[in-house]
Design an enzyme around this catalytic site. Structure first.
Site, PDB file in Angstrom:
ATOM      1  N   GLY A 113      14.724 151.358 101.344  1.00 46.04           N
ATOM      2  CA  GLY A 113      13.591 150.482 101.613  1.00 46.04           C
ATOM      3  C   GLY A 113      13.855 149.614 102.822  1.00 46.04           C
ATOM      4  N   ALA A 114      15.110 149.159 102.943  1.00 43.72           N
ATOM      5  CA  ALA A 114      15.507 148.301 104.064  1.00 43.72           C
ATOM      6  C   ALA A 114      17.026 148.239 104.104  1.00 43.72           C
ATOM      7  CB  ALA A 114      14.915 146.900 103.909  1.00 43.72           C
ATOM      8  N   HIS A 149      14.989 139.398 100.636  1.00 42.50           N
ATOM      9  CA  HIS A 149      16.218 140.041 100.143  1.00 42.50           C
ATOM     10  C   HIS A 149      17.167 140.314 101.311  1.00 42.50           C
ATOM     11  CE1 HIS A 149      18.344 142.967  97.367  1.00 42.50           C
ATOM     12  NE2 HIS A 149      18.772 143.392  98.547  1.00 42.50           N
ATOM     13  N   GLU A 150      16.655 140.940 102.361  1.00 44.95           N
ATOM     14  CA  GLU A 150      17.525 141.306 103.481  1.00 44.95           C
ATOM     15  C   GLU A 150      17.985 140.087 104.270  1.00 44.95           C
ATOM     16  OE1 GLU A 150      18.553 144.259 103.360  1.00 44.95           O
ATOM     17  OE2 GLU A 150      17.042 144.981 101.963  1.00 44.95           O
TER      18      GLU A 150
END
Length: 813
Positions: free
Chosen positions: A252-253, A287-288
């Site tokens: 996703g990332a 999150h990242e």
């Protein structure tokens, strides 16, 4: 998997005998021919011959302090005959830009492609010879030569860009000390939208034609950095932060320091974006961004502590998102998705502890799962509730200050939180992270007291006596009590008579609760939406375990028919959708009744959560109610004017009722937006006619379906009960192709965990023979978990079959 095991046998040895200072990398990238020539200068010290990691690289020369030296490639080891050494290794090599979704790879889009890197966990070695190990932090200096009309992005800002004929040479600032898996390089035609804030330059980079979706992610990134700087007490460490939209991406990332990469659907927001995607984008960005501190600034020593990176980022992302968008009720979403997903996965014998011993390369990727993310984050949430928010934050700040630019282990974090809180953090966390599974608390009345007994919860129903130190929150006769239960049974004194009781207040604990004959007293308690969610969530698990009868469960579902709150209503809808994938006849009437009632309630609501839920429930009702599907399908003619959150439901209803394959696939191919492609992808797996689903699956091996969409296609097809045979037929014939496209990442393992329990219904023995013949070592954990869940589903179906005639008619209120 092509990541060999030999590099792992010397992990601890290399930590003792070798120290890397820096990498100075020069890459000449020929994007049109998908190849690159590299030169790397590695400053290091070694007590013996140097062994580096290198995969699919053709080494032509190695020099040690300027003098040619002998070297040998063996598997994935590049052994250099240096003896004891201190100085610089110069290595000349060549590599190819991969068609796989790992390493330095080609990411295609309509009209072109870029080259982008994905190095976590062990794929930096696919672009440069290195000590590809998280504990071997170093500084990286990168210079890239490529065609002058291309753009180049890396972790740090460029310091110069010089034209040399038809080429240009871009030189980047040196990075801070960091692990190899965090290095980033992107080469291609990018469009950037930039904004400077508080000394940091933020940039969203997209392929041409996609930059209109940049404003929302830029705002979320800025707010996330502000939130984490304040929470952690440490400023963001780099002068810029890129958010790069990659058109083909297995994950996703990815948190590359200063250059975070995303799937386009997880980053870009435009006028046609749904609330669901806005929530996804904000959560993924937060999150990242949290990883820029927790994971990048301080990094795990080895992948055993992968969970520390991912759990903490998941937990902190919820905190940041809740601060940015309080009306979204992020903690309710966290419990429904992260906690629930982890509880389900951890209800199997084929699970693993949060902290897992990594013994082979494939295991690194396989442990990127619901346990590493969801269980870890939920246990951290439980720990915060136990220690108090302020003490927890102090401990985290102390940890980051002490270990910044270096590596640490889980015990280091618990030590800091314990010192800040004076609570028994190390003892409690040691039990929760080292032991698989979780408890179910059985609550009853015994001689006027509340009796609480714990044992491990397993879907199989197998009894397993074990205990955890459980931080219990209890609402008893309106008052809240807290206790740490660390034995098999606990008796709680009650002043007076028990009028009402509810354990696991607001679902902060990672456990389930079963009330033995006292549910009447639970309903008399003051119940928040989280509490009402917890009751139906636990009941759903008890149905699969066999502890609760299916007709009892449906009676409880009926109680939620007119539920007004977002979380409990969404949870019941999720459950009914999952049951439809398993037992469509047994659940159809209950699903129709619930979803019809809820859509009436939601019709007049305008808040974003209700808008989202209305779209979700419309799509689910269309699958079980042919009349509703036909009615909703008529809206397809005005599709462009439809509310964004309703569009997926309209496509599914159109596919379901019309059986029109050509229109749906044409739209999938022609739409430029990733969310639009995903909506029509959902339509392709919604047909009642399984031959049409087969036709959609048949496109997966072609260029017509993007590689990154294959996972969604298979997940959707497996959930369509009319397409089980078609899905299994395709998977069994294309397993080698799936292994190839997901080589180096753990996607296939997670995909099989999710799909085997559905397409395997009625053919368990056939699947056992298939996987015995077709060994897939990189997905072994996922296959075992999927097969176990398949047996649980088939046992459930046998029980439902015995009572189906009694329960398909749901009484009207």
């Amino acid at each position: 998997m092509s990541i060999g095991s030999n590099s792992f046998t010397r992990v601890l040895e290399s930590q003792r005998t070798l120290k890397v200072e820096s990498y100075d990398i020069f890459l000449d990238v020929d994007l049109s021919k998908l190849r690159f020539d590299g030169k790397v200068k590695i400053r290091l010290e070694s007590e013996a011959d140097v062994k580096l990691d290198a995969v699919d690289l053709e080494v032509s020369q190695v020099k040690a302090n300027g003098s040619p030296v002998k070297y040998q490639m063996s598997g994935e080891d590049l052994s250099v005959k240096t003896g004891k050494f201190s100085g610089t290794l110069d290595i000349d090599y060549r590599g190819t830009i991969s068609e796989k979704l790992v390493g330095f790879y080609k990411a295609a889009y309509d009209g072109g492609y870029i080259a982008s890197t994905q190095f976590e966990a062990a794929s930096a070695r696919r672009m440069l010879p290195s000590i590809d190990h998280p504990a071997h932090k170093a500084e990286f200096k990168l210079t890239v030569k490529t065609d002058k009309d291309l753009d180049v992005i890396s972790n740090t800002p460029s310091v110069s860009s010089k034209i040399e004929g038809t080429k240009k040479v871009v030189e980047f600032q040196k990075t801070p000390r960091m692990s190899t898996y965090l290095l980033y390089l992107g080469v291609g035609k990018f469009v950037e939208v930039k904004e400077k804030h508080d000394g940091v330059e933020y940039a969203v980079a997209t392929v041409p034609g996609k930059s209109s979706g940049a404003k929302f992610p830029l705002d979320v990134a800025k707010q996330s950095v502000q939130f984490f700087e304040k929470y952690f007490g440490i400023k963001y460490a780099l002068p810029k932060l890129h958010l790069v939209a990659v058109p083909e991406f297995a994950a996703g990332a990815m948190e590359n320091w200063g250059a975070i990469t995303f799937r386009e659907i997880a980053l870009l927001i435009d006028k046609d974006s749904s609330v669901r995607i806005k929530k996804l984008v904000s959560e993924v960005i937060a999150h990242e961004v949290s990883h820029q501190w927790f994971g990048n600034l301080v990094t795990m020593k080895w992948w055993d502590d992968l969970w520390l990176n991912e759990s903490f980022a998941t937990f902190m992302a919820a905190k940041a998102e809740d601060a940015m968008f309080p009306k979204w009720r992020t903690w309710e979403e966290f419990v429904r998705l992260d906690t629930a997903g982890a509880l389900s996965r951890d209800s199997l014998l084929n699970t693993h502890p949060i902290e897992v011993k990594v013994n082979s390369p494939s295991e690194i990727e396989e442990v990127f799962d619901d346990i590493s993310y969801g269980k870890g984050a939920s246990v951290i949430r439980m720990l915060e509730a136990y220690t108090g928010e302020e003490n927890f934050m102090k401990g985290v700040r102390s940890y980051l200050q002490k270990y910044k630019y270096s590596n640490a282990a889980g015990i280091d974090l618990w030590t800091q939180i314990e010192e800040a809180s004076k609570a028994q953090v190390k003892r409690v966390m040691s039990e929760w992270i080292k032991k698989p599974g979780y408890p179910v608390l059985s609550v009853s009345l015994k001689s006027g007291k509340i009796a609480v007994r714990q044992e491990r919860f397993l879907f199989s129903g197998r009894a397993e006596k074990t205990t955890w130190p459980v931080p219990i929150t209890m609402r008893l006769n309106g008052a809240t009590k807290r206790l740490l239960m660390d034995k098999e049974e606990e008796l709680v004194d009650v002043p007076g008579k028990v009028e009402s009781v509810k354990l696991n207040v607001d679902q902060t604990g990672f456990y389930r609760v079963h009330y033995d004959g006292i549910y009447d007293k639970v309903w008399k308690a003051e119940l928040s939406p989280l509490d009402r969610y917890g009751i139906i969530s636990d009941s759903y698990a008890f149905v699969f375990q066999g502890r609760t009868r299916f007709d009892e469960y449906l009676a409880l579902v009926d109680r939620y028919t007119n539920e007004q709150e977002y979380l409990p209503a969404y949870e019941v809808s999720d459950q009914l959708a999952s049951l439809y994938a398993l037992a469509p006849k047994a659940i159809a009437e209950a699903s129709k009744k619930f979803h019809r009632a809820q859509l009436k309630i939601l019709a007049s609501k305008t808040d974003e959560n209700s808008v989202l839920l209305r779209g979700v429930m419309s799509g689910r009702l269309a699958l079980v109610d042919e009349d509703y599907a036909r009615e909703t399908a008529t809206k397809f003619k005005d599709y462009e004017k439809a509310e964004p959150d309703m569009k997926a439901a309209i496509v599914a209803a159109y596919a379901r009722s019309k059986g029109d394959f050509d229109t749906v696939i044409k739209n999938y191919k022609s739409r430029s937006s990733e969310e639009e492609k995903t909506r029509f992808l959902g339509g392709l797996v919604s047909y009642k006619d399984s031959s049409l689903v087969s036709r959609a699956l048949g496109l997966a091996g072609s260029e017509e379906i993007r590689k990154q969409h294959v996972q969604s296609l298979l997940l959707g097809a497996s959930r369509n009960p009319d397409a089980r045979d078609a899905t299994w037929s395709w998977v069994s014939k294309n397993i080698d192709w799936l292994r190839k496209i997901y080589e180096g990442v753990g996607t296939l393992s997670r995909l099989l965990t999710a799909t085997i329990p559905l397409f395997g219904i009625g053919r368990a023995e056939e699947l056992k023979r298939f996987f015995a013949t077709n060994k897939i070592p990189e997905a072994g954990m996922g296959i075992e978990a999927g097969m176990e869940r398949l047996k649980i589903n088939e046992d459930f179906l046998r029980r439902v079959g015995e009572t189906e005639q009694q329960v398909i008619q749901v009484p009207e209120r």
